[in-house]
Design an enzyme around this catalytic site. Structure first.
Site, short mmCIF file in Angstrom:
data_model
loop_
_atom_site.label_atom_id
_atom_site.label_comp_id
_atom_site.label_asym_id
_atom_site.label_seq_id
_atom_site.Cartn_x
_atom_site.Cartn_y
_atom_site.Cartn_z
N SER A 28 0.86 -1.19 0.00
CA SER A 28 0.00 0.00 0.00
C SER A 28 0.89 1.23 0.00
O SER A 28 1.61 1.49 0.97
CB SER A 28 -0.88 0.02 1.25
OG SER A 28 -1.35 1.35 1.44
N MET A 49 -11.79 -5.61 5.28
CA MET A 49 -10.98 -4.67 6.05
C MET A 49 -10.69 -5.26 7.43
O MET A 49 -11.61 -5.75 8.11
CB MET A 49 -11.70 -3.33 6.26
CG MET A 49 -11.83 -2.45 5.03
SD MET A 49 -10.29 -2.08 4.16
CE MET A 49 -9.35 -1.16 5.38
C1 DX5 Z 1 -6.33 1.92 5.46
C2 DX5 Z 1 -5.86 1.61 4.06
C3 DX5 Z 1 -4.75 0.64 4.02
C4 DX5 Z 1 -3.48 1.09 4.72
C5 DX5 Z 1 -2.90 -0.11 5.34
O1 DX5 Z 1 -7.53 2.58 5.40
O2 DX5 Z 1 -6.92 1.06 3.29
O3 DX5 Z 1 -4.47 0.17 2.71
O4 DX5 Z 1 -2.53 1.68 3.88
O5 DX5 Z 1 -1.79 0.25 6.10
P1 DX5 Z 1 -1.14 -0.72 7.18
O6 DX5 Z 1 -0.61 -1.92 6.43
O7 DX5 Z 1 -0.07 0.12 7.79
O8 DX5 Z 1 -2.23 -1.09 8.15
#
Ligand code: DX5
Ligand code: ZN
Length: 229
Positions: A10, A139
Protein backbone atom coordinates in the site's frame (compact mmCIF):
# COMPACT_ATOMS: atom_id res chain seq x y z
CA UNK A 1 -6.13 -26.07 -5.30
CA UNK A 2 -5.33 -23.18 -2.94
CA UNK A 3 -5.56 -19.70 -4.48
CA UNK A 4 -2.20 -18.09 -5.11
CA UNK A 5 -0.68 -15.84 -2.46
CA UNK A 6 -0.29 -12.21 -3.55
CA UNK A 7 1.42 -9.35 -1.72
CA UNK A 8 0.06 -5.84 -2.40
CA UNK A 9 2.17 -2.97 -1.03
CA UNK A 10 0.00 0.00 0.00
CA UNK A 11 1.70 3.16 -1.22
CA UNK A 12 -0.07 5.13 1.51
CA UNK A 13 3.03 4.44 3.63
CA UNK A 14 5.52 5.22 0.85
CA UNK A 15 7.59 8.42 0.69
CA UNK A 16 5.27 10.57 -1.46
CA UNK A 17 8.15 12.85 -2.40
CA UNK A 18 9.75 9.89 -4.20
CA UNK A 19 6.57 8.07 -5.17
CA UNK A 20 7.60 6.81 -8.62
CA UNK A 21 10.88 5.52 -7.21
CA UNK A 22 9.11 3.80 -4.28
CA UNK A 23 6.62 2.12 -6.67
CA UNK A 24 9.46 0.94 -8.90
CA UNK A 25 11.32 -0.43 -5.85
CA UNK A 26 8.42 -2.50 -4.50
CA UNK A 27 7.64 -3.69 -8.04
CA UNK A 28 11.20 -4.96 -8.46
CA UNK A 29 11.05 -6.40 -4.94
CA UNK A 30 8.27 -8.82 -5.94
CA UNK A 31 4.95 -7.00 -5.42
CA UNK A 32 2.04 -8.78 -7.13
CA UNK A 33 -0.25 -5.73 -7.03
CA UNK A 34 0.27 -2.06 -6.14
CA UNK A 35 -2.46 -1.01 -3.67
CA UNK A 36 -3.50 2.63 -4.03
CA UNK A 37 -5.64 4.16 -1.26
CA UNK A 38 -7.98 6.92 -2.42
CA UNK A 39 -9.56 8.86 0.49
CA UNK A 40 -11.89 11.84 0.28
CA UNK A 41 -11.98 13.33 3.79
CA UNK A 42 -15.71 12.45 3.87
CA UNK A 43 -16.25 8.69 3.74
CA UNK A 44 -13.08 8.45 5.83
CA UNK A 45 -11.46 11.20 7.91
CA UNK A 46 -8.35 11.46 5.77
CA UNK A 47 -7.53 12.88 2.35
CA UNK A 48 -5.01 11.30 0.01
CA UNK A 49 -4.90 11.30 -3.77
CA UNK A 50 -6.98 11.34 -6.94
CA UNK A 51 -6.85 10.16 -10.56
CA UNK A 52 -3.78 12.26 -11.49
CA UNK A 53 -1.64 10.38 -8.97
CA UNK A 54 -3.13 7.04 -10.06
CA UNK A 55 -2.03 7.93 -13.59
CA UNK A 56 1.48 8.74 -12.36
CA UNK A 57 1.57 5.45 -10.41
CA UNK A 58 0.54 3.55 -13.55
CA UNK A 59 3.44 5.08 -15.47
CA UNK A 60 5.89 3.96 -12.76
CA UNK A 61 5.22 0.20 -12.95
CA UNK A 62 3.97 -2.71 -15.02
CA UNK A 63 2.54 -4.39 -11.89
CA UNK A 64 -1.29 -4.20 -11.87
CA UNK A 65 -2.82 -1.33 -9.89
CA UNK A 66 -5.33 -2.26 -7.20
CA UNK A 67 -7.22 0.96 -6.43
CA UNK A 68 -9.13 1.07 -3.13
CA UNK A 69 -11.75 3.83 -3.24
CA UNK A 70 -12.63 5.18 0.21
CA UNK A 71 -14.89 7.90 -1.16
CA UNK A 72 -18.57 8.75 -0.88
CA UNK A 73 -20.70 8.39 -4.03
CA UNK A 74 -17.99 6.22 -5.55
CA UNK A 75 -20.20 5.39 -8.55
CA UNK A 76 -19.71 8.90 -9.89
CA UNK A 77 -15.94 8.45 -10.25
CA UNK A 78 -15.43 4.86 -11.47
CA UNK A 79 -14.60 5.91 -15.03
CA UNK A 80 -12.03 8.48 -13.86
CA UNK A 81 -10.03 5.89 -11.93
CA UNK A 82 -10.22 3.21 -14.62
CA UNK A 83 -9.14 5.69 -17.26
CA UNK A 84 -6.25 6.70 -14.98
CA UNK A 85 -5.02 3.10 -14.90
CA UNK A 86 -6.84 1.03 -12.24
CA UNK A 87 -6.71 -2.67 -13.19
CA UNK A 88 -8.75 -3.69 -10.15
CA UNK A 89 -11.23 -1.18 -8.75
CA UNK A 90 -12.41 -1.71 -5.18
CA UNK A 91 -15.59 -0.09 -3.90
CA UNK A 92 -17.04 -0.07 -0.40
CA UNK A 93 -20.46 -1.71 -0.02
CA UNK A 94 -21.09 1.10 2.48
CA UNK A 95 -20.27 3.90 0.00
CA UNK A 96 -22.45 3.22 -3.04
CA UNK A 97 -26.21 3.41 -3.45
CA UNK A 98 -26.49 0.64 -6.05
CA UNK A 99 -23.76 -1.90 -5.44
CA UNK A 100 -24.74 -4.33 -8.19
CA UNK A 101 -24.96 -1.56 -10.77
CA UNK A 102 -21.59 -0.14 -9.75
CA UNK A 103 -19.96 -3.57 -10.09
CA UNK A 104 -21.43 -3.95 -13.57
CA UNK A 105 -20.19 -0.50 -14.52
CA UNK A 106 -16.63 -1.36 -13.42
CA UNK A 107 -16.69 -4.48 -15.61
CA UNK A 108 -18.15 -2.63 -18.54
CA UNK A 109 -15.36 -0.07 -18.29
CA UNK A 110 -12.80 -2.88 -18.52
CA UNK A 111 -11.53 -3.32 -14.96
CA UNK A 112 -11.87 -6.15 -12.44
CA UNK A 113 -14.38 -5.47 -9.68
CA UNK A 114 -13.71 -5.91 -5.97
CA UNK A 115 -16.12 -5.10 -3.14
CA UNK A 116 -14.80 -4.18 0.30
CA UNK A 117 -16.52 -4.56 3.66
CA UNK A 118 -15.70 -2.51 6.76
CA UNK A 119 -15.12 -4.46 9.98
CA UNK A 120 -18.74 -3.99 11.17
CA UNK A 121 -20.35 -4.93 7.82
CA UNK A 122 -21.60 -8.50 7.46
CA UNK A 123 -21.13 -10.85 4.51
CA UNK A 124 -24.83 -10.60 3.64
CA UNK A 125 -23.97 -7.39 1.76
CA UNK A 126 -22.29 -9.64 -0.86
CA UNK A 127 -25.13 -12.15 -1.28
CA UNK A 128 -26.31 -10.96 -4.68
CA UNK A 129 -23.05 -9.69 -6.19
CA UNK A 130 -20.52 -12.34 -5.22
CA UNK A 131 -20.65 -14.16 -8.58
CA UNK A 132 -19.60 -10.96 -10.38
CA UNK A 133 -16.46 -10.30 -8.34
CA UNK A 134 -12.86 -11.23 -8.91
CA UNK A 135 -11.90 -10.23 -5.37
CA UNK A 136 -13.48 -9.36 -2.01
CA UNK A 137 -11.59 -7.15 0.42
CA UNK A 138 -12.19 -7.72 4.12
CA UNK A 139 -10.98 -4.67 6.05
CA UNK A 140 -9.08 -5.67 9.18
CA UNK A 141 -8.96 -2.06 10.46
CA UNK A 142 -11.46 0.76 10.17
CA UNK A 143 -10.37 2.51 6.98
CA UNK A 144 -8.65 5.88 6.95
CA UNK A 145 -5.12 5.48 8.19
CA UNK A 146 -2.09 3.24 7.89
CA UNK A 147 -0.34 1.80 10.94
CA UNK A 148 -3.42 0.64 12.83
CA UNK A 149 -3.78 -2.60 14.76
CA UNK A 150 -5.21 -5.74 13.07
CA UNK A 151 -8.76 -6.49 14.32
CA UNK A 152 -8.96 -10.20 15.18
CA UNK A 153 -12.78 -10.11 15.24
CA UNK A 154 -12.65 -10.03 11.41
CA UNK A 155 -11.09 -13.51 11.18
CA UNK A 156 -14.37 -15.49 11.37
CA UNK A 157 -15.71 -13.34 8.52
CA UNK A 158 -12.76 -14.35 6.34
CA UNK A 159 -13.30 -18.02 7.25
CA UNK A 160 -17.01 -17.88 6.43
CA UNK A 161 -16.36 -16.14 3.11
CA UNK A 162 -13.73 -18.67 2.04
CA UNK A 163 -16.12 -21.48 2.95
CA UNK A 164 -18.86 -19.92 0.77
CA UNK A 165 -16.48 -19.41 -2.16
CA UNK A 166 -15.28 -23.03 -1.99
CA UNK A 167 -18.82 -24.40 -1.55
CA UNK A 168 -20.07 -22.46 -4.56
CA UNK A 169 -17.06 -23.45 -6.68
CA UNK A 170 -16.12 -19.81 -7.32
CA UNK A 171 -12.67 -18.47 -8.03
CA UNK A 172 -12.48 -15.26 -6.02
CA UNK A 173 -9.50 -13.78 -4.21
CA UNK A 174 -9.93 -12.71 -0.58
CA UNK A 175 -7.83 -9.66 0.24
CA UNK A 176 -7.11 -8.34 3.73
CA UNK A 177 -6.14 -4.74 4.42
CA UNK A 178 -5.07 -3.17 7.68
CA UNK A 179 -2.49 -4.15 10.27
CA UNK A 180 -1.00 -6.91 8.11
CA UNK A 181 2.56 -7.60 9.24
CA UNK A 182 5.05 -10.40 9.88
CA UNK A 183 3.17 -10.96 13.16
CA UNK A 184 -0.39 -11.08 11.77
CA UNK A 185 -0.21 -12.41 8.19
CA UNK A 186 -0.26 -16.09 9.19
CA UNK A 187 -3.60 -15.86 11.00
CA UNK A 188 -5.22 -14.03 8.06
CA UNK A 189 -3.89 -16.67 5.68
CA UNK A 190 -5.03 -19.55 7.89
CA UNK A 191 -8.50 -18.02 7.92
CA UNK A 192 -8.60 -18.08 4.11
CA UNK A 193 -7.24 -14.77 2.81
CA UNK A 194 -4.80 -14.98 -0.13
CA UNK A 195 -4.11 -11.33 -1.05
CA UNK A 196 -2.34 -9.26 1.58
CA UNK A 197 -2.06 -5.47 1.61
CA UNK A 198 0.97 -4.24 3.49
CA UNK A 199 1.59 -0.56 4.15
CA UNK A 200 3.57 0.44 7.20
CA UNK A 201 5.07 -3.00 7.87
CA UNK A 202 6.65 -3.09 4.41
CA UNK A 203 7.61 0.55 3.88
CA UNK A 204 9.15 0.82 7.37
CA UNK A 205 11.36 -2.17 6.67
CA UNK A 206 14.97 -1.83 5.52
CA UNK A 207 14.79 -4.30 2.66
CA UNK A 208 11.57 -4.44 0.62
CA UNK A 209 12.55 -7.60 -1.21
CA UNK A 210 13.34 -9.52 1.98
CA UNK A 211 10.14 -8.33 3.68
CA UNK A 212 7.91 -9.25 0.73
CA UNK A 213 9.58 -12.67 0.56
CA UNK A 214 9.10 -13.19 4.28
CA UNK A 215 5.43 -12.12 4.19
CA UNK A 216 4.86 -14.49 1.25
CA UNK A 217 6.61 -17.35 2.99
CA UNK A 218 4.62 -16.92 6.23
CA UNK A 219 1.32 -16.74 4.32
CA UNK A 220 2.17 -19.77 2.18
CA UNK A 221 3.18 -21.87 5.19
CA UNK A 222 0.04 -20.91 7.14
CA UNK A 223 -2.20 -21.68 4.18
CA UNK A 224 -0.57 -25.07 3.63
CA UNK A 225 -0.96 -25.93 7.32
CA UNK A 226 -4.56 -24.76 7.61
CA UNK A 227 -7.34 -27.27 8.19
CA UNK A 228 -9.05 -26.18 4.98
CA UNK A 229 -6.42 -28.03 2.92
C1 DX5 B 1 -6.33 1.92 5.46
C2 DX5 B 1 -5.86 1.61 4.06
C3 DX5 B 1 -4.75 0.64 4.02
C4 DX5 B 1 -3.48 1.09 4.72
C5 DX5 B 1 -2.90 -0.11 5.34
O1 DX5 B 1 -7.53 2.58 5.40
O2 DX5 B 1 -6.92 1.06 3.29
O3 DX5 B 1 -4.47 0.17 2.71
O4 DX5 B 1 -2.53 1.68 3.88
O5 DX5 B 1 -1.79 0.25 6.10
P1 DX5 B 1 -1.14 -0.72 7.18
O6 DX5 B 1 -0.61 -1.92 6.43
O7 DX5 B 1 -0.07 0.12 7.79
O8 DX5 B 1 -2.23 -1.09 8.15
ZN1 ZN C 1 -6.44 0.06 1.37
Amino acid sequence: MSPSIKIAPSILSADFGRLAEEIASVSQAGADLIHVDVMDGHFVPNLTLGPAIVKAAKAATSVPLDVHLMISNAELYLGDYIEAGADILTIHAEAVNHLHGAVQQIQKLGAKACVVLNPATGLAALDYVLDELSMVLIMTVNPGFGGQRFIDACLPKIEALRETIVRRGLSIDIQVDGGVSLETIAKASSAGANVFVSGSALFKSENYQATIAELRQLATAASAASVRN
